[in-house]
Design a protein around this motif. Structure first.
Motif, PDB file in Angstrom:
ATOM      1  N   GLY A 272      24.932  43.609 -28.964  1.00  0.00           N
ATOM      2  CA  GLY A 272      24.834  43.740 -30.415  1.00  0.00           C
ATOM      3  C   GLY A 272      24.159  42.574 -31.082  1.00  0.00           C
ATOM      4  N   VAL A 273      24.229  41.387 -30.465  1.00  0.00           N
ATOM      5  CA  VAL A 273      23.583  40.221 -31.073  1.00  0.00           C
ATOM      6  C   VAL A 273      22.070  40.380 -31.088  1.00  0.00           C
ATOM      7  CG1 VAL A 273      25.467  38.659 -30.462  1.00  0.00           C
ATOM      8  CG2 VAL A 273      23.572  38.974 -28.867  1.00  0.00           C
ATOM      9  N   TYR A 274      21.540  41.272 -30.255  1.00  0.00           N
ATOM     10  CA  TYR A 274      20.098  41.514 -30.230  1.00  0.00           C
ATOM     11  C   TYR A 274      19.728  42.809 -30.945  1.00  0.00           C
ATOM     12  CZ  TYR A 274      20.642  38.077 -26.516  1.00  0.00           C
ATOM     13  OH  TYR A 274      20.985  36.953 -25.794  1.00  0.00           O
ATOM     14  N   GLY A 275      20.746  43.485 -31.518  1.00  0.00           N
ATOM     15  CA  GLY A 275      20.469  44.698 -32.274  1.00  0.00           C
ATOM     16  C   GLY A 275      20.716  45.989 -31.523  1.00  0.00           C
ATOM     17  N   SER A 276      21.279  45.917 -30.326  1.00  0.00           N
ATOM     18  CA  SER A 276      21.529  47.132 -29.549  1.00  0.00           C
ATOM     19  C   SER A 276      22.622  47.969 -30.198  1.00  0.00           C
ATOM     20  CB  SER A 276      21.946  46.767 -28.119  1.00  0.00           C
ATOM     21  OG  SER A 276      22.347  47.921 -27.411  1.00  0.00           O
ATOM     22  N   LEU A 277      22.375  49.248 -30.341  1.00  0.00           N
ATOM     23  CA  LEU A 277      23.362  50.151 -30.922  1.00  0.00           C
ATOM     24  C   LEU A 277      24.226  50.795 -29.847  1.00  0.00           C
ATOM     25  CD1 LEU A 277      24.449  51.563 -33.463  1.00  0.00           C
ATOM     26  CD2 LEU A 277      22.705  53.323 -33.128  1.00  0.00           C
ATOM     27  N   LEU A 278      23.642  51.049 -28.670  1.00  0.00           N
ATOM     28  CA  LEU A 278      24.381  51.682 -27.591  1.00  0.00           C
ATOM     29  C   LEU A 278      23.648  51.425 -26.277  1.00  0.00           C
ATOM     30  CD1 LEU A 278      26.864  53.499 -27.045  1.00  0.00           C
ATOM     31  CD2 LEU A 278      25.350  55.471 -27.213  1.00  0.00           C
ATOM     32  N   SER A 279      24.399  51.140 -25.221  1.00  0.00           N
ATOM     33  CA  SER A 279      23.782  50.890 -23.920  1.00  0.00           C
ATOM     34  C   SER A 279      24.804  51.160 -22.827  1.00  0.00           C
ATOM     35  CB  SER A 279      23.291  49.444 -23.819  1.00  0.00           C
ATOM     36  OG  SER A 279      24.400  48.542 -23.840  1.00  0.00           O
ATOM     37  N   THR A 280      24.337  51.197 -21.593  1.00  0.00           N
ATOM     38  CA  THR A 280      25.226  51.349 -20.436  1.00  0.00           C
ATOM     39  C   THR A 280      25.088  50.097 -19.576  1.00  0.00           C
ATOM     40  OG1 THR A 280      23.481  52.529 -19.246  1.00  0.00           O
ATOM     41  CG2 THR A 280      25.106  53.856 -20.407  1.00  0.00           C
ATOM     42  N   PRO A 281      26.001  49.147 -19.709  1.00  0.00           N
ATOM     43  CA  PRO A 281      25.899  47.908 -18.923  1.00  0.00           C
ATOM     44  C   PRO A 281      26.091  48.176 -17.439  1.00  0.00           C
ATOM     45  CG  PRO A 281      28.013  48.029 -20.048  1.00  0.00           C
ATOM     46  CD  PRO A 281      27.200  49.178 -20.565  1.00  0.00           C
ATOM     47  N   ILE A 282      25.598  47.269 -16.600  1.00  0.00           N
ATOM     48  CA  ILE A 282      25.718  47.396 -15.149  1.00  0.00           C
ATOM     49  C   ILE A 282      26.764  46.407 -14.654  1.00  0.00           C
ATOM     50  CG2 ILE A 282      24.511  47.211 -12.942  1.00  0.00           C
ATOM     51  CD1 ILE A 282      21.954  47.946 -14.327  1.00  0.00           C
ATOM     52  N   VAL A 283      27.618  46.869 -13.761  1.00  0.00           N
ATOM     53  CA  VAL A 283      28.685  46.030 -13.215  1.00  0.00           C
ATOM     54  C   VAL A 283      28.085  44.851 -12.449  1.00  0.00           C
ATOM     55  CG1 VAL A 283      30.502  45.987 -11.448  1.00  0.00           C
ATOM     56  CG2 VAL A 283      30.404  47.856 -13.094  1.00  0.00           C
ATOM     57  N   ASN A 284      28.714  43.694 -12.607  1.00  0.00           N
ATOM     58  CA  ASN A 284      28.312  42.473 -11.915  1.00  0.00           C
ATOM     59  C   ASN A 284      29.111  42.390 -10.611  1.00  0.00           C
ATOM     60  OD1 ASN A 284      27.244  39.955 -11.334  1.00  0.00           O
ATOM     61  ND2 ASN A 284      28.688  38.855 -12.627  1.00  0.00           N
ATOM     62  N   PRO A 285      28.534  42.773  -9.456  1.00  0.00           N
ATOM     63  CA  PRO A 285      29.324  42.832  -8.226  1.00  0.00           C
ATOM     64  C   PRO A 285      29.848  41.448  -7.823  1.00  0.00           C
ATOM     65  CG  PRO A 285      26.972  43.013  -7.734  1.00  0.00           C
ATOM     66  CD  PRO A 285      27.112  43.082  -9.227  1.00  0.00           C
ATOM     67  N   PRO A 286      31.019  41.390  -7.197  1.00  0.00           N
ATOM     68  CA  PRO A 286      31.851  42.490  -6.693  1.00  0.00           C
ATOM     69  C   PRO A 286      32.871  43.007  -7.713  1.00  0.00           C
ATOM     70  CG  PRO A 286      32.774  40.432  -5.954  1.00  0.00           C
ATOM     71  CD  PRO A 286      31.538  40.077  -6.752  1.00  0.00           C
ATOM     72  N   GLN A 287      32.679  42.720  -8.980  1.00  0.00           N
ATOM     73  CA  GLN A 287      33.617  43.177 -10.001  1.00  0.00           C
ATOM     74  C   GLN A 287      33.610  44.706 -10.089  1.00  0.00           C
ATOM     75  OE1 GLN A 287      32.662  41.126 -13.683  1.00  0.00           O
ATOM     76  NE2 GLN A 287      32.489  39.153 -12.628  1.00  0.00           N
ATOM     77  N   SER A 288      34.640  45.237 -10.735  1.00  0.00           N
ATOM     78  CA  SER A 288      34.775  46.689 -10.841  1.00  0.00           C
ATOM     79  C   SER A 288      34.528  47.218 -12.241  1.00  0.00           C
ATOM     80  CB  SER A 288      36.182  47.115 -10.380  1.00  0.00           C
ATOM     81  OG  SER A 288      36.373  46.785  -9.024  1.00  0.00           O
TER      82      SER A 288
END
Length: 417
Positions: A339-355
């Protein structure tokens, strides 16, 4: 006796680094703790600091070179020693016949000292020439655009068959090429990926290939959080010297949700699920060299103020490229605020090995139905991407709903209910 300057260990996972900018020159006096050279690892950019004083005697690794941890990159002589500067390239032998252009003009200045000016580089590219083909007439051996144009307008004899020229050595600097098209001059820049960007790409592709990633969405009414922040902002700044942001609300709410749904705070190691009874919260921030994820350790033990101060400190160090490898290691969950860059909606990618990873977005006033009335409310979309191998859909949806409830009713965060 010379002292060797070696690449120190920056963490168990880092085995090599790329040499960046040297801050000192050969012959320059060095004091203990002086920064000698900047190196870039897969996680951050860090300086190598002198452990001894003296004089920089020799530089053994040039910018752009990849060297292993423990490699010697420079040598220091004792203080007071006289160190000569690097020798200049030897001059051409008098017996060597001078190079001439097609018209038999004066010897060309296309030696290792030739400096090709930007306009000349573009002209060379347009004409299909190299700097060695043209006589340089500028001051200090500089090759000018006029030299290229003059050479092109002079008829040249048919060239004798010559051996193919070796390909130029690649360097980490940007390569600029220019083409002339009907639409006008168009410039293309080519530069190698930095070590950090290579690592980011590797980890994100790894996550896509190895995990079963799904994303669920919700939206949060930010009215209560905004009102609380506005009411106590001045007192918060007065007491702690920094502003109260929304990230601390989401960190506290996420911790609450992680403790309620611990599978999202776990990871898979081989055939086991490893559960964490603590929260090492990764906060994705844009640094000087790209996206980095510094970690707030044991975030579940911190207050609002301590979380806000930790975020402020890590973000500042990220912009200064002064994060340490230990600042980026580990992490059990990540929050990314597009949101700090103006994004309204996105699908973030998991940072492995996190779930799991939580994506925050811009706050926008939207028409909402409240108690049967249409009112304008500041709303934020949030997204949770999770690994379906370990987290069920019901847990993921309930987790995100828990965050929504906590942010919309911040008193729950104080009472931890």
């Amino acid at each position: 006796m010379p002292v060797e300057v070696k690449v120190p260990s920056f963490g168990d996972s880092i085995v090599e680094v790329v040499i960046g900018q040297w801050f000192k020159k050969v012959g320059e006096a060095i004091s203990p703790d002086d920064e000698l050279v900047e190196v870039e690892s897969e996680k951050s950019t860090l300086p190598i600091v002198a452990t001894h004083g003296g004089v920089l005697q020799e530089i053994l690794a040039q910018p752009g070179e990849t060297v292993a941890v423990g490699a010697v990159v420079a040598r220091l002589a004792d203080a007071g020693a006289v160190v000569s500067a690097p020798a200049a390239p030897p001059a051409a032998s008098p017996s060597t016949p001078p190079a001439t252009n097609g018209a038999g003009s004066a010897p060309s200045a296309t030696t290792s000292e030739t400096i090709v000016m930007p306009a000349a580089a573009r002209a060379l590219a347009e004409k299909g020439l190299s700097a060695a083909d043209v006589t340089a007439s500028g001051p200090g051996g500089r090759l000018l655009k006029e030299d290229v144009l003059r050479h092109s307008s002079t008829p040249a004899p048919a060239p004798a068959p010559a051996a193919p020229k070796p390909a130029p050595a690649t360097t980490p600097s940007t390569i600029v090429t220019t083409t002339t098209a009907p639409a006008g001059e168009r410039v293309v820049r080519r530069q190698p990926l930095t070590t950090i960007r290579k690592r980011i790409a590797q980890r994100l592709v790894e996550a896509q290939h190895n995990a079963a990633l799904l994303t669920t969405f919700n939206e949060i009414d930010m009215s209560a959080a905004m009102a609380l922040r506005k009411e106590y902002q001045d007192k918060f700044v007065e007491k702690y010297g920094i502003k109260l942001g929304f990230m601390s609300f989401f960190v506290k709410a996420t911790i609450n949700a992680l403790l309620a749904y611990p599978a999202i705070n776990a990871e898979i190691q081989g055939g086991d699920i490893v559960m964490h009874d603590y929260v090492d919260m990764g906060i994705a921030v844009g640094g000087g060299k790209g996206l980095v994820v510094p970690v707030i350790r044991s975030a579940e033990k911190l207050s609002f103020a301590e979380i806000e101060m930790s975020i402020n400190k890590l973000a500042k160090r990220a912009m200064e490229n002064s994060l340490k490898p230990q600042d980026l290691e580990g992490g059990t969950f990540t929050i990314s605020n597009g949101g700090v860059y103006g994004s309204l909606l996105s699908t973030p990618i998991v940072n492995p090995p996190q779930s799991g990873v939580l994506g925050m977005h811009s706050i926008q006033e939207r028409a909402m139905v409240v108690n049967g009335q249409i009112v304008a409310r500041p709303m934020m979309y949030v997204a949770l991407t999770y690994d379906h191998r370990i987290v069920d859909g019901k847990e993921a949806v309930s987790f995100l709903k828990r965050i929504k409830e906590c942010v919309e009713s911040p008193l729950r965060l104080m009472l931890e209910v």
